[in-house]
Design an enzyme around this catalytic site. Structure first.
Site, mmCIF file in Angstrom:
data_model
loop_
_atom_site.group_PDB
_atom_site.id
_atom_site.type_symbol
_atom_site.label_atom_id
_atom_site.label_comp_id
_atom_site.label_asym_id
_atom_site.label_seq_id
_atom_site.Cartn_x
_atom_site.Cartn_y
_atom_site.Cartn_z
ATOM 1 N N SER A 33 0.852 -1.188 0.000
ATOM 2 C CA SER A 33 0.000 0.000 0.000
ATOM 3 C C SER A 33 0.885 1.233 0.000
ATOM 4 C CB SER A 33 -0.904 0.023 1.235
ATOM 5 O OG SER A 33 -1.569 1.266 1.361
ATOM 6 N N TYR A 42 -1.513 -0.223 10.501
ATOM 7 C CA TYR A 42 -1.777 -0.609 9.119
ATOM 8 C C TYR A 42 -0.617 -0.212 8.213
ATOM 9 C CZ TYR A 42 -3.584 -0.794 4.404
ATOM 10 O OH TYR A 42 -3.718 -1.062 3.067
#
Length: 253
Positions: free
Chosen positions: A139, A152
């Protein structure tokens, strides 16, 4: 013999889109997911096109992963590709307000689940050799910090470094490794992150023309179908509408 790809987290979002994209190209599929009804429905649909093996399991469960991979039946034991897609984000609160259970779930899924699948399938990918591919779903959160990303983003930074390290260890095997790093993408992923809050989900994407799961599936298919001497080390994919914010500065009042 048809190429075979192993896709984790295939019941929605990127994973489901990848299953459909690779099936359309004639690849055999090994699909994992926690939601049995969804997984079986997808497998039944795609089995009209290609050979499909659904595996109902949670990638966080090492023993279940070991049993499933050790027991891959004839026709599915030889792999051309692995798509480490299973992953999630939980919550957007700042770190002091976060639920520690959410942090643990993200680490167990995004880090441990990914390394379980990778390590257990490496012998099969190495046996394939030249042209085999691993695509890890990272990501942009692993590259750029933002409020509420905490664990995250850190877990996706792990995915990026792990991918680079794998490239070193797999030199000479012919196995390729890519860290694909999406930005703003519209999928069920965000609905999970927002705890099912549809209004937050809608507000996130309103007017933004975000990347779609099919876009990511097409990108992964392109990566895996490069000539065998080509490795895409890392690739960021963002919508044109998304860019980087400036530094935050606290000022004395």
């Amino acid at each position: 013999m048809a190429s075979t790809v192993f896709i984790t987290g295939a019941t929605s979002g990127f994973g489901e889109a990848c299953a459909r994209r690779f099936a359309a190209a004639g690849w055999s599929l090994v699909l994992t997911g926690r939601r049995e009804e969804r997984l079986q429905a997808l497998a039944s649909e795609l089995a009209q096109q290609v050979e499909v093996l659904p595996l109902v399991l949670d990638v966080r469960d090492r023993a279940a992963m070991e049993r499933a991979i050790d027991g891959l039946p004839a026709g599915f034991e030889k792999l051309t590709g692995l798509i480490n897609n299973a992953g999630l984000a939980l919550g957007t609160d700042p770190a002091p307000k976060c639920d520690l259970d959410d942090w643990e779930t993200m680490v167990d899924t995004n880090v441990k689940g990914l390394i379980y699948a990778t390590r257990l399938l490496l012998p099969r990918l190495i046996a394939h050799g030249r042209g085999a591919s691993i695509v890890n779903l990272g990501s942009v959160a692993g590259n750029y910090p933002y409020p509420g990303s905490h664990v995250y983003g850190a877990s996706k930074a792990f995915v990026g470094q792990f991918s680079l390290n794998l490239r070193c260890d797999l030199q000479g095997t012919g196995v390729r490794v890519t860290n694909l790093e999406p930005g703003l993408c519209e999928s069920e992923f965000s609905l999970v992150r927002f705890g099912g809050d549809q209004s937050k989900y809608d507000a996130t994407y309103a007017g933004a023309e975000p990347v779609q799961p099919q876009d990511i599936a097409d990108t992964i298919f392109w990566i895996m179908n490069q000539p065998a001497h080509i490795n895409i080390n890392r690739l960021e994919v963002m919508p044109v509408s998304q860019s980087w914010a400036g530094f935050a500065i606290e000022r004395n009042r």
